[in-house]
Scaffold this active site. Structure first.
Site, PDB file in Angstrom:
ATOM      1  N   ARG A  54     -22.182  -3.331  -5.238  1.00 43.85           N
ATOM      2  CA  ARG A  54     -21.365  -2.272  -4.654  1.00 43.85           C
ATOM      3  C   ARG A  54     -22.141  -1.555  -3.554  1.00 43.85           C
ATOM      4  NH1 ARG A  54     -21.604   2.247  -7.311  1.00 43.85           N
ATOM      5  NH2 ARG A  54     -21.012   1.361  -9.311  1.00 43.85           N
ATOM      6  N   TYR A 106      -0.967   5.090  13.593  1.00 45.61           N
ATOM      7  CA  TYR A 106      -0.557   4.051  12.649  1.00 45.61           C
ATOM      8  C   TYR A 106       0.077   4.708  11.415  1.00 45.61           C
ATOM      9  CZ  TYR A 106      -1.208   0.364   9.142  1.00 45.61           C
ATOM     10  OH  TYR A 106      -1.022  -0.538   8.136  1.00 45.61           O
ATOM     11  N   ASP A 178      -9.962   4.568  16.416  1.00 41.52           N
ATOM     12  CA  ASP A 178      -9.465   3.368  15.750  1.00 41.52           C
ATOM     13  C   ASP A 178      -9.310   2.294  16.825  1.00 41.52           C
ATOM     14  OD1 ASP A 178      -7.918   1.343  14.595  1.00 41.52           O
ATOM     15  OD2 ASP A 178      -6.879   2.730  13.262  1.00 41.52           O
ATOM     16  N   LYS A 203      -7.125  -7.398  11.166  1.00 43.28           N
ATOM     17  CA  LYS A 203      -6.417  -7.769  12.398  1.00 43.28           C
ATOM     18  C   LYS A 203      -7.259  -8.713  13.268  1.00 43.28           C
ATOM     19  CE  LYS A 203      -3.654  -4.869  10.420  1.00 43.28           C
ATOM     20  NZ  LYS A 203      -3.598  -3.454  10.748  1.00 43.28           N
TER      21      LYS A 203
HETATM   22  C1  LIG Z   1      -3.568  -2.221  10.066  1.00 43.70           C
HETATM   23  C2  LIG Z   1      -4.103  -1.000  10.654  1.00 43.70           C
HETATM   24  C3  LIG Z   1      -4.801  -0.072   9.887  1.00 43.70           C
HETATM   25  C4  LIG Z   1      -4.954  -0.213   8.392  1.00 43.70           C
HETATM   26  O1  LIG Z   1      -5.735  -1.303   8.036  1.00 43.70           O
HETATM   27  P1  LIG Z   1      -5.561  -2.105   6.642  1.00 43.70           P
HETATM   28  O2  LIG Z   1      -6.590  -3.172   6.757  1.00 43.70           O
HETATM   29  O3  LIG Z   1      -4.156  -2.593   6.588  1.00 43.70           O
HETATM   30  O4  LIG Z   1      -5.840  -1.127   5.560  1.00 43.70           O
HETATM   31  C5  LIG Z   1      -5.321   1.041  10.531  1.00 43.70           C
HETATM   32  N1  LIG Z   1      -5.160   1.241  11.841  1.00 43.70           N
HETATM   33  C6  LIG Z   1      -4.496   0.361  12.613  1.00 43.70           C
HETATM   34  C7  LIG Z   1      -4.338   0.646  14.076  1.00 43.70           C
HETATM   35  C8  LIG Z   1      -3.942  -0.773  12.054  1.00 43.70           C
HETATM   36  O5  LIG Z   1      -3.259  -1.627  12.816  1.00 43.70           O
END
Ligand SMILES: *Cc1c(COP(=O)(O)O)cnc(C)c1O
Length: 390
Positions: A54, A106, A178, A203
């Site tokens: 962890r 988001y 982000d 992503k």
């Molecule tokens: C998908 C996404 C998230 C969240 O990520 P997860 O891996 O689904 O928890 C946060 N910010 C953006 C811009 C995203 O596209």
């Protein structure tokens, strides 16, 4: 100063080869996957570099180092999801700490921030960060953290990171960006003044739609240590196998991005001319309000876009029911093209009122453009748009 182009080539090499042929045990070229949950002590009171999975894991750490290098940060913490990455920063806030977030962030981010604020863990304010006076007014409330998302989801609005970061810093706030929608192949927020970069590695970084994961990169090594400790405290670190898959996906990040954003530009230009489409949101188009900022702060325009159908919700129903390459699904950044309807999918939880304030209409569709041949993508859209007319 290195030229931006040299910089990009250097990053491409990091993505392709960081940690390759670094295995001391057998000389494995592909970095090994360490699944062990625990590690042997060398002797009484003699821990080695790792003690418990962890807290640390060699495979996960290799991915963290690669991402930190790509983002120009001091280090990174790899988490179990993008939401866990965001919550690593949010969870450290105190009850009175104000977080300033984009009004069109988001959907999951908005849900998490509201849930934390409702429980009194922090205070949250959503603001249109593209509105200079609204942002300046919000800074007067002395936020602890300013969260930036650019381009925004799903409307692809672009804000000037360097400008917002400078103003936030002057107001005493830390800045987190982000960077999920572009990846470090296209945009590097730390070089523009951010303290933290957040990723949903689900992503583009993994890129193959088979992992849920996240990362926080910090510019300051002290913050890296604190975040690493906090991730161990709350137990939100990512699984080693996911890290291994993500590192494997990262190898082709630049090649994928290049082809996917080329496809996206072709699709955006095609949609812009189509009579069934009333508006296209893609920063690569000269008509897009964020085009100039995007040209300056990004190395490309990315592979996400959204558009509005002239025929409203009925046209949306027909578009998604028709055949042709785009799978109706949430998520983005994978090698396959997807279509999503934000109002009923990714942004459903936001509620109608917040959606309408953010400008997310029921006739808006979002596309994640994949690696398919451009002719096939255009043919697929042609077919779907023809179906819209009924
Ligand atoms: C998908 C996404 C998230 C969240 O990520 P997860 O891996 O689904 O928890 C946060 N910010 C953006 C811009 C995203 O596209």
């Amino acid at each position: 100063m290195t030229e931006p182009k040299d910089q990009a080539s250097r990053l491409q090499t990091i993505a392709a080869a960081y940690g390759v042929a670094s295995d001391v045990a057998f000389g494995a070229v592909a970095p090994p996957l360490y699944l062990s949950s625990t590690y042997e002590f060398a002797g009484y009171d003699q821990p080695r570099s790792y003690d418990y999975g962890r807290a640390g894991n060699p495979t996960r750490d290799l991915l963290g180092q690669a991402l930190a290098k790509l983002e120009g940060g001091a280090g990174a913490v790899i988490t179990a999801s993008g939401m866990a990455a965001l919550d690593l920063l949010v969870g450290r806030m105190g009850p009175g700490d104000l977080i300033l977030a984009p009004h069109d962030c988001y959907g999951g981010t908005m849900r998490l921030l509201k849930a934390r604020a409702n429980r009194g863990h922090c205070v949250v304010r959503f603001v249109d960060q593209g509105d200079e006076s609204a942002f300046a007014a919000a800074l007067e409330d002395v936020p602890a953290l300013v969260l930036i998302e650019t381009p925004s989801n799903p409307l692809m609005r672009v804000v000037d990171i360097a400008e917002l970061a400078a103003k936030s810093r002057a107001a005493g706030a830390a800045v987190a960006v982000d960077n999920t929608f572009l990846s470090p192949a296209i945009q590097q927020p730390i070089a523009l003044g951010a303290d933290y970069v957040i990723h949903s590695t689900t992503k583009y970084l993994n890129g193959h739609s088979d992992v849920i994961g996240g990362a926080v990169v910090a510019a300051d090594p002290v913050q890296v240590d604190e975040l690493r400790n906090w991730a161990n405290v709350v137990g939100s670190t990512g699984a080693p196998f996911d890290a291994w898959l993500t590192l494997r996906g990262l190898r082709t990040l630049f090649a994928r991005m290049e082809q996917q954003q080329r496809n996206a530009m072709i699709v955006a230009q095609y949609l812009e001319r189509h009579p069934a489409v009333s508006q296209v949101h893609y920063p690569g188009l000269a008509a897009h309000p964020g085009h100039r900022i995007a040209s300056r702060q990004q190395r490309g325009f990315g592979a996400m876009l959204s558009f509005e159908l002239a025929g409203g919700v009925e046209a949306v129903r027909r578009f998604v029911a028709a055949d042709g390459y785009f799978t109706l699904a949430e998520s983005l950044g994978g090698i396959e093209s997807l279509v999503a309807h934000p109002a009923t999918m990714t942004h459903a939880d936001m509620g109608e009122e917040a959606r309408s304030r953010a400008g997310i209409s029921d006739s808006l569709l979002r596309l994640s453009i994949g690696l398919e041949a451009e002719q096939d993508l255009i043919a697929g859209l042609e077919q779907r748009l023809a179906a819209c007319a009924g």
